[in-house]
Each structure stands twice: as structure tokens, then as C-alpha cells.
Write a protein that holds these residues in place. Structure first.
Motif, PDB file in Angstrom:
ATOM      1  N   GLU A   1       0.813  -1.217   0.000  1.00 21.23           N
ATOM      2  CA  GLU A   1       0.000   0.000   0.000  1.00 21.23           C
ATOM      3  C   GLU A   1       0.850   1.271   0.000  1.00 21.23           C
ATOM      4  O   GLU A   1       0.353   2.353  -0.330  1.00 21.23           O
ATOM      5  CB  GLU A   1      -0.949  -0.001   1.200  1.00 21.23           C
ATOM      6  N   ARG A   2       2.123   1.149   0.355  1.00 26.56           N
ATOM      7  CA  ARG A   2       3.025   2.316   0.330  1.00 26.56           C
ATOM      8  C   ARG A   2       3.810   2.401  -0.970  1.00 26.56           C
ATOM      9  O   ARG A   2       4.672   3.269  -1.123  1.00 26.56           O
ATOM     10  CB  ARG A   2       3.996   2.254   1.507  1.00 26.56           C
ATOM     11  N   GLY A   3       3.529   1.470  -1.876  1.00 24.81           N
ATOM     12  CA  GLY A   3       4.244   1.461  -3.143  1.00 24.81           C
ATOM     13  C   GLY A   3       5.592   0.780  -3.071  1.00 24.81           C
ATOM     14  O   GLY A   3       6.392   0.888  -4.009  1.00 24.81           O
ATOM     15  N   LYS A   4       5.860   0.046  -2.000  1.00 24.02           N
ATOM     16  CA  LYS A   4       7.144  -0.623  -1.801  1.00 24.02           C
ATOM     17  C   LYS A   4       7.042  -2.101  -2.160  1.00 24.02           C
ATOM     18  O   LYS A   4       5.974  -2.713  -2.026  1.00 24.02           O
ATOM     19  CB  LYS A   4       7.597  -0.489  -0.344  1.00 24.02           C
ATOM     20  N   PRO A   5       8.152  -2.716  -2.588  1.00 29.52           N
ATOM     21  CA  PRO A   5       8.125  -4.158  -2.870  1.00 29.52           C
ATOM     22  C   PRO A   5       7.854  -4.949  -1.600  1.00 29.52           C
ATOM     23  O   PRO A   5       8.309  -4.563  -0.513  1.00 29.52           O
ATOM     24  CB  PRO A   5       9.544  -4.434  -3.404  1.00 29.52           C
ATOM     25  N   PRO A   6       7.123  -6.052  -1.690  1.00 33.58           N
ATOM     26  CA  PRO A   6       6.926  -6.902  -0.515  1.00 33.58           C
ATOM     27  C   PRO A   6       8.264  -7.420   0.012  1.00 33.58           C
ATOM     28  O   PRO A   6       9.185  -7.684  -0.768  1.00 33.58           O
ATOM     29  CB  PRO A   6       6.065  -8.052  -1.053  1.00 33.58           C
ATOM     30  N   VAL A   7       8.352  -7.554   1.311  1.00 28.95           N
ATOM     31  CA  VAL A   7       9.571  -8.046   1.958  1.00 28.95           C
ATOM     32  C   VAL A   7       9.321  -9.468   2.449  1.00 28.95           C
ATOM     33  O   VAL A   7       8.334  -9.734   3.142  1.00 28.95           O
ATOM     34  CB  VAL A   7       9.986  -7.139   3.132  1.00 28.95           C
ATOM     35  N   ILE A   8      10.230 -10.385   2.069  1.00 26.68           N
ATOM     36  CA  ILE A   8      10.121 -11.778   2.486  1.00 26.68           C
ATOM     37  C   ILE A   8      10.970 -11.986   3.734  1.00 26.68           C
ATOM     38  O   ILE A   8      12.167 -11.694   3.742  1.00 26.68           O
ATOM     39  CB  ILE A   8      10.602 -12.724   1.369  1.00 26.68           C
ATOM     40  N   HIS A   9      10.347 -12.489   4.784  1.00 23.56           N
ATOM     41  CA  HIS A   9      11.039 -12.789   6.036  1.00 23.56           C
ATOM     42  C   HIS A   9      10.557 -14.154   6.517  1.00 23.56           C
ATOM     43  O   HIS A   9       9.642 -14.753   5.923  1.00 23.56           O
ATOM     44  CB  HIS A   9      10.770 -11.693   7.071  1.00 23.56           C
ATOM     45  N   PRO A  10      11.154 -14.710   7.572  1.00 27.00           N
ATOM     46  CA  PRO A  10      10.800 -16.083   7.984  1.00 27.00           C
ATOM     47  C   PRO A  10       9.329 -16.303   8.295  1.00 27.00           C
ATOM     48  O   PRO A  10       8.847 -17.440   8.226  1.00 27.00           O
ATOM     49  CB  PRO A  10      11.662 -16.300   9.225  1.00 27.00           C
TER      50      PRO A  10
ATOM     51  N   ASP B   1      18.899 -10.298   6.959  1.00 28.75           N
ATOM     52  CA  ASP B   1      19.199 -10.186   8.388  1.00 28.75           C
ATOM     53  C   ASP B   1      18.176 -10.952   9.219  1.00 28.75           C
ATOM     54  O   ASP B   1      18.525 -11.631  10.192  1.00 28.75           O
ATOM     55  CB  ASP B   1      19.209  -8.709   8.814  1.00 28.75           C
ATOM     56  N   ALA B   2      16.916 -10.862   8.835  1.00 24.13           N
ATOM     57  CA  ALA B   2      15.873 -11.575   9.570  1.00 24.13           C
ATOM     58  C   ALA B   2      16.066 -13.079   9.466  1.00 24.13           C
ATOM     59  O   ALA B   2      15.848 -13.815  10.444  1.00 24.13           O
ATOM     60  CB  ALA B   2      14.507 -11.172   9.049  1.00 24.13           C
ATOM     61  N   PHE B   3      16.483 -13.564   8.292  1.00 27.16           N
ATOM     62  CA  PHE B   3      16.709 -14.997   8.140  1.00 27.16           C
ATOM     63  C   PHE B   3      17.931 -15.448   8.938  1.00 27.16           C
ATOM     64  O   PHE B   3      17.915 -16.525   9.555  1.00 27.16           O
ATOM     65  CB  PHE B   3      16.870 -15.349   6.660  1.00 27.16           C
TER      66      PHE B   3
ATOM     67  N   PHE C   1      17.640 -18.323  11.842  1.00 24.35           N
ATOM     68  CA  PHE C   1      18.367 -19.586  11.832  1.00 24.35           C
ATOM     69  C   PHE C   1      19.358 -19.680  12.989  1.00 24.35           C
ATOM     70  O   PHE C   1      19.628 -20.773  13.498  1.00 24.35           O
ATOM     71  CB  PHE C   1      19.085 -19.779  10.499  1.00 24.35           C
ATOM     72  N   ALA C   2      19.901 -18.549  13.423  1.00 24.19           N
ATOM     73  CA  ALA C   2      20.774 -18.565  14.601  1.00 24.19           C
ATOM     74  C   ALA C   2      19.985 -18.924  15.854  1.00 24.19           C
ATOM     75  O   ALA C   2      20.455 -19.675  16.716  1.00 24.19           O
ATOM     76  CB  ALA C   2      21.430 -17.201  14.771  1.00 24.19           C
ATOM     77  N   LYS C   3      18.766 -18.428  15.945  1.00 28.43           N
ATOM     78  CA  LYS C   3      17.910 -18.688  17.108  1.00 28.43           C
ATOM     79  C   LYS C   3      17.401 -20.127  17.119  1.00 28.43           C
ATOM     80  O   LYS C   3      17.206 -20.719  18.194  1.00 28.43           O
ATOM     81  CB  LYS C   3      16.731 -17.722  17.090  1.00 28.43           C
TER      82      LYS C   3
END
Length: 242
Positions: A93-102, A226-228, A232-234
């Protein structure tokens, strides 16, 4: 020449593809293509009979009756069937690409077509602007498979089979011209034209786009590395034996 185009579309659309693909794969006729001008109702009707189709026309052409016919009677092609479109989506909705996270959900497929546009709108002062000038089709078969054994989820494919290209616009006027058009099943040529049309689809916009110049609405997703890494570290102990 357009009669041959329509006949080729009819042959492909009426083929029983379960002879080549398992019935469980739900094989269906599909088409992607481009043309500057579309005014011929026979071509529009033939394309509208396909299970899925997406045709890109030049943004400068008016909303001819044949364009409206295909737009209302045709069935759009889902982006998830196309090579390289697994990570293509609409912006948020902000015109930004979707971000893929875990923890992100699966991307929603984009309905492409049955009519899209590309290029520039007609200049009010008559100044010439670049236009989509290619006349090309790739006909294929879409298949669907739900992979429960390998946990791959839904596996969707577009299998390109046949290509058409020529000099003629798909217009009623072209029926009175000296034109050229050819069908080919040559694998290299089909793949080449398919790659061209996929590139054009990423450049295209929805029918009715009011932008003056090209402003494609499809974007590539962004992976949150960074989120991935943090995830995986956790949860390292869950993956050490795999």
C-alpha cells in the motif's frame, strides 16, 4: 493471413493435452503475446476461448471493441505459472516491494491480463512517441501439481509449445493488406520469443493505466537476509541434523 492466425489459435485451444500430460496435472491451453493494435473480433474471440491468456497492446491505442471483448470474456494468466515470476508481485500500500522474512505468508499470484498495456500514451500535440511495435504470440500449456510428498507446495508451470510472429496488426484493416505471418514449433525460437514476452510483461501495466510514460506495476520482492540469519541462529538446533 489473420484467418491462419485464428485457425492456429483454434487448433491449439481445442487440443486435448491430456494425451501429453497426466490428467491430474490439469493441462490447459494458454497464450501470451503482444501487438500494437487489436480491432479484429475473430482474433479476440479466439484468444478469449483459451483457459488463460495475457496480451500486451500499445498504450496509445484507444479502447477498441475487440480490446473490450477480450478484456471482458478472456481469462487472465496467473503470474505463478511463468518462469522467473516466482518472486514478482504487486507493491504494498506504500508502493514498496513486498519483503520476504521467515514469518511472511506466501505471495499472492498476480492476475496478468487478459489485456495489459505498454509504452507511452498518445501525445496531445501529436508528437511521436515510442510504441510497442512487435506482433508475437507464444502458445503453451499450463499445468498444476500439488506436491505433498516433497513439501514443495503447488507446482505451476507454463510449457511453451508454439510461436507466431508476423508483420500484421490484429486488425480488420490487416485483412486487406499484404502481410506476413508464420507459425513455428522450433524449440529455440519458441524459447527466445517466450523470453522476450516475459521481459515485456515485466515492463507492462494494467489495462486503463493513466500514466503518460511506462510505469510498470510489477516489482521484485526483497529478501530480509538479516531476519533470516537471526531466525536460523535462534533455531540452529532444529536444522543441525538436516
Amino acid at each position: 493471413m489473420l484467418d491462419d492466425l485464428v485457425a492456429g489459435l483454434a487448433r491449439h485451444g481445442s487440443t486435448d493435452w491430456t494425451g501429453e500430460y497426466w490428467r491430474r496435472l490439469e493441462p490447459a491451453a494458454a497464450a501470451i503475446g503482444c501487438v500494437p493494435w487489436l480491432t479484429d473480433f475473430a482474433v479476440a474471440e479466439a484468444l478469449a476461448s483459451f483457459d488463460q491468456c495475457c496480451i500486451v497492446v500499445d498504450k496509445q491505442q484507444p479502447e477498441y471493441g475487440a480490446v473490450r471483448r477480450l478484456a471482458t470474456r478472456g481469462k487472465p494468466l496467473l503470474s505463478t505459472y511463468l518462469d522467473g515470476f516466482e518472486e514478482v508481485a504487486l507493491p504494498d500500500e506504500r508502493g514498496k516491494p513486498p519483503v520476504i522474512h521467515p514469518h511472511s505468508s506466501r505471495l499472492e499470484p498476480v492476475e496478468l491480463g487478459p489485456i495489459r498495456v505498454a509504452g507511452w500514451r498518445r501525445a496531445s500535440n501529436g508528437t511521436a512517441r515510442p510504441m510497442l511495435h512487435a506482433k508475437m504470440l507464444v502458445l503453451g500449456v499450463t499445468t498444476y501439481y500439488e506436491d505433498d510428498e516433497m513439501f514443495a507446495g503447488d507446482v505451476l508451470r507454463f510449457h511453451p509449445k508454439l510461436t507466431w510472429m508476423g508483420s500484421a496488426n490484429w486488425t480488420q484493416a490487416a485483412r486487406h493488406h499484404i502481410e506476413f505471418g508464420v507459425w513455428s514449433s522450433d524449440a529455440d525460437l519458441v524459447r527466445h520469443n517466450y523470453a522476450y514476452l516475459l521481459s515485456l510483461l515485466t515492463f507492462s501495466e494494467p489495462r486503463g493505466a493513466a500514466t503518460i510514460g511506462p510505469e510498470p506495476d510489477l516489482v521484485s520482492v526483497v529478501w530480509d537476509d538479516d531476519a533470516f540469519r537471526e531466525y536460523f541462529a535462534k533455531h540452529r538446533d532444529q536444522y543441525e541434523d538436516e
